[in-house]
Scaffold this motif. Sequence first.
Motif, mmCIF file in Angstrom:
data_model
loop_
_atom_site.group_PDB
_atom_site.id
_atom_site.type_symbol
_atom_site.label_atom_id
_atom_site.label_comp_id
_atom_site.label_asym_id
_atom_site.label_seq_id
_atom_site.Cartn_x
_atom_site.Cartn_y
_atom_site.Cartn_z
ATOM 1 N N THR A 32 -33.500 17.158 -68.277
ATOM 2 C CA THR A 32 -32.445 18.239 -68.434
ATOM 3 C C THR A 32 -31.565 18.008 -67.244
ATOM 4 N N ALA A 33 -29.959 18.399 -67.482
ATOM 5 C CA ALA A 33 -29.273 18.392 -66.353
ATOM 6 C C ALA A 33 -29.262 19.503 -65.200
ATOM 7 N N VAL A 34 -29.329 19.087 -64.110
ATOM 8 C CA VAL A 34 -29.416 20.110 -63.025
ATOM 9 C C VAL A 34 -28.274 19.769 -62.137
ATOM 10 N N GLU A 35 -27.820 21.153 -61.712
ATOM 11 C CA GLU A 35 -26.684 21.200 -60.568
ATOM 12 C C GLU A 35 -27.585 21.598 -59.380
ATOM 13 N N TYR A 36 -27.088 20.989 -58.316
ATOM 14 C CA TYR A 36 -27.671 21.240 -57.229
ATOM 15 C C TYR A 36 -26.322 21.364 -55.946
ATOM 16 N N ARG A 37 -26.582 22.162 -54.907
ATOM 17 C CA ARG A 37 -25.852 22.252 -53.737
ATOM 18 C C ARG A 37 -26.717 22.199 -52.386
ATOM 19 N N LEU A 38 -26.353 21.325 -51.612
ATOM 20 C CA LEU A 38 -26.802 21.231 -50.234
ATOM 21 C C LEU A 38 -26.778 22.415 -49.427
ATOM 22 N N GLU A 39 -27.654 23.070 -49.045
ATOM 23 C CA GLU A 39 -27.711 24.003 -48.166
ATOM 24 C C GLU A 39 -26.779 24.014 -46.938
ATOM 25 N N GLY A 40 -25.953 24.891 -46.708
ATOM 26 C CA GLY A 40 -24.812 24.916 -45.516
ATOM 27 C C GLY A 40 -23.360 24.254 -46.196
ATOM 28 N N THR A 41 -23.475 23.935 -47.425
ATOM 29 C CA THR A 41 -22.082 23.247 -47.603
ATOM 30 C C THR A 41 -21.769 24.245 -48.755
ATOM 31 N N SER A 55 -43.809 25.727 -61.857
ATOM 32 C CA SER A 55 -43.156 26.545 -61.022
ATOM 33 C C SER A 55 -43.355 26.357 -59.337
ATOM 34 N N MET A 56 -43.868 25.335 -58.940
ATOM 35 C CA MET A 56 -43.896 24.956 -57.772
ATOM 36 C C MET A 56 -42.699 24.200 -57.279
ATOM 37 N N GLY A 57 -42.142 23.208 -58.116
ATOM 38 C CA GLY A 57 -41.137 22.355 -58.009
ATOM 39 C C GLY A 57 -40.740 21.507 -59.133
ATOM 40 N N CYS A 58 -40.135 20.578 -58.780
ATOM 41 C CA CYS A 58 -39.586 19.362 -59.761
ATOM 42 C C CYS A 58 -39.371 18.177 -59.240
ATOM 43 N N LEU A 59 -39.310 16.945 -60.192
ATOM 44 C CA LEU A 59 -38.836 15.842 -59.923
ATOM 45 C C LEU A 59 -37.507 15.726 -60.411
ATOM 46 N N LEU A 60 -36.552 15.026 -59.574
ATOM 47 C CA LEU A 60 -35.016 15.152 -59.739
ATOM 48 C C LEU A 60 -34.826 13.547 -59.897
ATOM 49 N N ALA A 61 -33.985 13.176 -60.912
ATOM 50 C CA ALA A 61 -33.651 11.626 -60.851
ATOM 51 C C ALA A 61 -32.101 11.857 -60.539
ATOM 52 N N MET A 62 -31.473 11.249 -59.368
ATOM 53 C CA MET A 62 -30.223 11.339 -58.558
ATOM 54 C C MET A 62 -29.876 9.701 -58.559
ATOM 55 N N PRO A 63 -28.349 9.622 -58.555
ATOM 56 C CA PRO A 63 -27.682 8.385 -58.015
ATOM 57 C C PRO A 63 -27.757 8.108 -56.654
ATOM 58 N N ASP A 64 -27.929 9.048 -55.876
ATOM 59 C CA ASP A 64 -27.847 9.011 -54.245
ATOM 60 C C ASP A 64 -28.950 9.696 -53.529
ATOM 61 N N PRO A 65 -29.459 8.954 -52.473
ATOM 62 C CA PRO A 65 -30.720 9.577 -52.082
ATOM 63 C C PRO A 65 -30.193 10.903 -51.306
ATOM 64 N N ILE A 66 -31.099 11.998 -50.924
ATOM 65 C CA ILE A 66 -31.095 12.921 -50.105
ATOM 66 C C ILE A 66 -32.242 13.099 -49.094
ATOM 67 N N GLY A 67 -31.934 13.263 -47.876
ATOM 68 C CA GLY A 67 -33.101 13.316 -46.738
ATOM 69 C C GLY A 67 -34.005 14.316 -47.111
ATOM 70 N N VAL A 68 -35.235 13.425 -46.592
ATOM 71 C CA VAL A 68 -36.597 14.491 -46.856
ATOM 72 C C VAL A 68 -36.451 15.841 -45.856
ATOM 73 N N GLY A 69 -36.660 16.918 -46.183
ATOM 74 C CA GLY A 69 -36.471 18.138 -45.456
ATOM 75 C C GLY A 69 -35.385 18.753 -45.803
ATOM 76 N N SER A 70 -34.502 18.126 -46.458
ATOM 77 C CA SER A 70 -33.075 18.983 -46.759
ATOM 78 C C SER A 70 -33.438 19.883 -47.734
ATOM 79 N N ARG A 71 -32.457 20.820 -47.552
ATOM 80 C CA ARG A 71 -32.772 22.159 -48.408
ATOM 81 C C ARG A 71 -31.406 22.220 -49.477
ATOM 82 N N LEU A 72 -31.900 22.686 -50.848
ATOM 83 C CA LEU A 72 -30.859 22.669 -51.784
ATOM 84 C C LEU A 72 -30.977 23.924 -52.632
ATOM 85 N N LEU A 73 -30.202 24.282 -53.340
ATOM 86 C CA LEU A 73 -29.916 25.266 -54.279
ATOM 87 C C LEU A 73 -29.766 24.777 -55.662
ATOM 88 N N ILE A 74 -30.757 24.774 -56.377
ATOM 89 C CA ILE A 74 -30.945 24.004 -57.686
ATOM 90 C C ILE A 74 -30.869 25.087 -58.925
#
Length: 133
Positions: A32-41, A55-74
Motif C-alpha cells: 500500500t502507498a505510504v507518505e513520509y516526511r523526514l523529521e526536521g524538513t 504495530s512495532m514497525g514496517c518495511l518500506l520499498a523506496m526508490p532512494d535510500p534513507i540513512g539508518v537512524g533517520s527519523r520519519l513521520l509516516i
Amino acid sequence: VSVKGKDEPIDIHEVIDAKGTGRREMRQVMSTAVEYRLEGTAEKRGRAAAKNISSMGCLLAMPDPIGVGSRLLITIDLQSRGRITAPATVLHVRKREFGYYIGVSFLGIDKTSRYRIVEWVHRAESEIIDAAA
C-alpha cells in the motif's frame, strides 16, 4: 540413534546458533502507498510502498535510500481501518534490484493507532465456496 519402531538409526541434530531474531509480533504482508516526511524538513515529502506491517514497525520499498537512524513521520492507509500517522526511525536499509527496502520502527505511536494496526494485522478474511456450484 536407534529409535523404537524404526529399522534404521536416525540422525539427531542440535541447534547451536540461529541468525537473526524472531519477531515479537505478527506482521501482515501488504502493498500500500505510504507518505513520509523526514523529521526536521517542513516540505520534503516522499512516497513509498509498505510491504509488511506490525504495530512495532514496517518495511518500506523506496526508490532512494534513507540513512539508518533517520527519523520519519509516516502516513499509511489501512483501508477499512483508516489512515494512521506515526513517527518512526530507520533501523536498516537494504539495496534491492529496483530500489531499497527500509525497515522502520514506530516511535511513540498512540494507543488508538497501535490498536488499529493490530486489528488490521489480525483480520480474518475468508471466502466460502459452494461445492454444489
